[in-house]
Design an enzyme around this catalytic site. Structure first.
Site, PDB file in Angstrom:
ATOM      1  N   LYS A  10      -9.307  -3.654  -6.721  1.00 15.45           N
ATOM      2  CA  LYS A  10      -9.933  -2.389  -7.094  1.00 15.45           C
ATOM      3  C   LYS A  10      -8.895  -1.283  -7.265  1.00 15.45           C
ATOM      4  O   LYS A  10      -9.151  -0.293  -7.918  1.00 15.45           O
ATOM      5  CB  LYS A  10     -11.033  -1.970  -6.130  1.00 15.45           C
TER       6      LYS A  10
ATOM      7  N   LYS B 223      -3.139  -9.942 -10.156  1.00 17.21           N
ATOM      8  CA  LYS B 223      -4.238 -10.170  -9.199  1.00 17.21           C
ATOM      9  C   LYS B 223      -5.311  -9.095  -9.379  1.00 17.21           C
ATOM     10  O   LYS B 223      -4.996  -7.909  -9.470  1.00 17.21           O
ATOM     11  CB  LYS B 223      -3.671 -10.085  -7.770  1.00 17.21           C
TER      12      LYS B 223
ATOM     13  N   LYS C  96       0.834  -1.205   0.000  1.00 15.66           N
ATOM     14  CA  LYS C  96       0.000   0.000   0.000  1.00 15.66           C
ATOM     15  C   LYS C  96       0.870   1.257   0.000  1.00 15.66           C
ATOM     16  O   LYS C  96       0.566   2.229  -0.686  1.00 15.66           O
ATOM     17  CB  LYS C  96      -0.961  -0.013   1.191  1.00 15.66           C
TER      18      LYS C  96
HETATM   19  P1  ADP Z   1      -8.895  -5.285  -3.176  1.00 19.64           P
HETATM   20  O1  ADP Z   1      -7.565  -5.909  -3.480  1.00 19.64           O
HETATM   21  O2  ADP Z   1      -9.719  -5.152  -4.398  1.00 19.64           O
HETATM   22  O3  ADP Z   1      -8.756  -3.961  -2.421  1.00 19.64           O
HETATM   23  P2  ADP Z   1      -9.751  -6.312  -0.615  1.00 19.64           P
HETATM   24  O4  ADP Z   1      -8.366  -6.170  -0.068  1.00 19.64           O
HETATM   25  O5  ADP Z   1     -10.795  -5.352  -0.140  1.00 19.64           O
HETATM   26  O6  ADP Z   1      -9.674  -6.282  -2.208  1.00 19.64           O
HETATM   27  O7  ADP Z   1     -10.217  -7.819  -0.353  1.00 19.64           O
HETATM   28  C1  ADP Z   1     -11.470  -8.225   0.170  1.00 19.64           C
HETATM   29  C2  ADP Z   1     -11.468  -9.742   0.212  1.00 19.64           C
HETATM   30  O8  ADP Z   1     -11.431 -10.263  -1.131  1.00 19.64           O
HETATM   31  C3  ADP Z   1     -10.259 -10.350   0.943  1.00 19.64           C
HETATM   32  O9  ADP Z   1     -10.644 -11.512   1.675  1.00 19.64           O
HETATM   33  C4  ADP Z   1      -9.335 -10.713  -0.189  1.00 19.64           C
HETATM   34  O10 ADP Z   1      -8.457 -11.771   0.148  1.00 19.64           O
HETATM   35  C5  ADP Z   1     -10.294 -11.121  -1.300  1.00 19.64           C
HETATM   36  N1  ADP Z   1      -9.717 -10.818  -2.618  1.00 19.64           N
HETATM   37  C6  ADP Z   1      -9.400  -9.585  -3.105  1.00 19.64           C
HETATM   38  N2  ADP Z   1      -8.900  -9.685  -4.353  1.00 19.64           N
HETATM   39  C7  ADP Z   1      -8.882 -11.005  -4.657  1.00 19.64           C
HETATM   40  C8  ADP Z   1      -8.473 -11.762  -5.809  1.00 19.64           C
HETATM   41  N3  ADP Z   1      -8.000 -11.173  -6.894  1.00 19.64           N
HETATM   42  N4  ADP Z   1      -8.614 -13.108  -5.765  1.00 19.64           N
HETATM   43  C9  ADP Z   1      -9.110 -13.719  -4.673  1.00 19.64           C
HETATM   44  N5  ADP Z   1      -9.514 -13.081  -3.560  1.00 19.64           N
HETATM   45  C10 ADP Z   1      -9.408 -11.744  -3.540  1.00 19.64           C
END
Ligand code: ADP
Ligand code: TRP
Length: 338
Positions: A198, A195, A116
């Site tokens: 958002k 991966k 981050k």
């Molecule tokens: P982002 O990376 O979009 O900010 P978050 O960190 O808010 O997503 O993740 C919310 C949940 O979704 C967590 O449990 C995270 O492990 C899962 N998650 C986020 N991106 C992925 C992905 N590309 N594949 C699988 N799980 C994911």
């Protein structure tokens, strides 16, 4: 069943990665949970969201949107406890007890913090201590299993370390050690093959539709090979996304056809859009209704309030145990009375 607990940050609309990595397992667990045992708890991590969202209206909207998403996707709120993190003030008290037994070195090793900061997020003390709040979240409800996506494993492992530190510092088994559990699809790729996230501008939103959905599906990166060329399905990003929706028989069929030749990228993208409509179409309608109508908002608020009332006694009991352990038993006794 063992007690399952997970949190989701209200930091924007959910994408396919969030759904297949986390939300789908939460919904599935909720449908078999025993309400009397409180063996499934899911919460909206609004305190965590303050590490990135500093706009009151945006935060309120995001919390509502995540609550509506879970309800629309079928989270069984009769069987599972569904609540808002900030409704349980005991969590931030346990956070302090954990902060005093957590080494700086442990936090400095956090991948998520380093990522981050590398992406330019302001490195507040809150962002740095994010895993400690997450540990308090998990441990305060005596959780056994934390269903999460791949990127959260390290955070759960840090929670295990904090439990060990707390228990050895104060000489007793005061707190339970949680375990993480991955979904069968813990690493969903984004439109660029990295991966899905958002923050990477590579996401496909689960409730997207029409032209806007088409635009993000069309953004899935492909190469110039022609449809008739035989291909290895494992090297095709559009197929990796489509495969998330396929059952065993469909998977075998698509794989055979791609290997033989005759399947083009447009074909895969079209099939993906159809699958998304079939899987999310109904939930999308329910989501829009919950977001739009006054009654929808009241229903969500009632559900979250009921969830908080069910979750809070668990948190109070754990906190009382911890206050006792550190030598503030009086505070613990006061808590038990309130
Ligand atoms: P982002 O990376 O979009 O900010 P978050 O960190 O808010 O997503 O993740 C919310 C949940 O979704 C967590 O449990 C995270 O492990 C899962 N998650 C986020 N991106 C992925 C992905 N590309 N594949 C699988 N799980 C994911
Ligand atoms: N850090 C998690 C995420 O970004 C959200 C979260 C907060 C969480 N507290 C938790 C997940 C406790 C599991 C358990 O997705």
């Amino acid at each position: 069943m063992p007690r399952h607990l997970s949190g989701i940050q209200p930091s924007g609309l959910p994408h396919l990665g969030n759904y297949f990595g986390a939300i789908a397992q939460h919904v599935a667990v909720s449908t078999t949970a025993d309400a009397a045992q409180q063996d499934a708890l899911f919460f909206i991590a609004d305190l965590h969201a303050l590490t990135s969202v500093h706009d009151r209206a945006v935060l309120e909207e995001n919390v509502r949107s995540i609550a509506a998403t879970y309800v629309a996707l079928g989270l069984d709120t009769e069987r599972a406890v569904f609540f808002r993190q900030s409704d349980i003030p005991e969590v931030t008290e346990l956070l302090w007890l954990f902060l005093t037994v957590t080494g700086m070195g442990l936090l400095e090793r956090a991948h998520s913090y380093k990522d981050k900061v590398a992406r330019g997020l302001h490195a507040s003390a809150g962002l740095f201590t994010y895993p400690v709040l997450m540990a308090a979240d998990i441990v305060i409800y005596d959780a056994d299993i934390v269903p999460v996506g791949h990127d959260q494993i390290q955070h759960v492992e840090m929670a295990q370390d904090m439990v060990t530190h707390f228990n050895t510092t104060y000489g007793g088994e005061f707190l339970k050690r949680p375990d993480w559990r991955l979904s069968p699809t813990p690493k969903v790729p984004g439109t660029d093959g990295a991966k899905m996230s958002k923050s990477y501008n590579n996401a496909i939103w689960i409730f997207d539709e029409g032209k806007s959905l088409k635009k993000s599906v069309n953004a899935i990166v492909t190469d110039s090979r022609l449809p008739e060329e035989p291909k290895d399905p494992d090297g095709i990003n559009a197929y990796a996304l489509l495969e998330l929706f396929l059952d065993e028989a469909e998977r075998a069929d698509w794989r055979a056809r791609i290997q033989k030749g005759g399947v083009g990228y447009g074909h895969l993208k079209g099939a993906l859009m159809e699958k998304m409509d079939a899987r999310f179409g109904q939930a999308r309608g329910a989501y829009q209704e919950l977001m739009r109508a006054e009654a929808g908002q009241r229903r969500l608020e009632d559900t979250l309030a009921r969830g908080a009332a069910a979750a809070r006694p668990l948190a109070q009991a754990t906190l009382a145990r911890c206050f006792d352990a550190v030598g503030m038993g009086n505070a613990g006794r006061r808590l038990r009375r309130s």
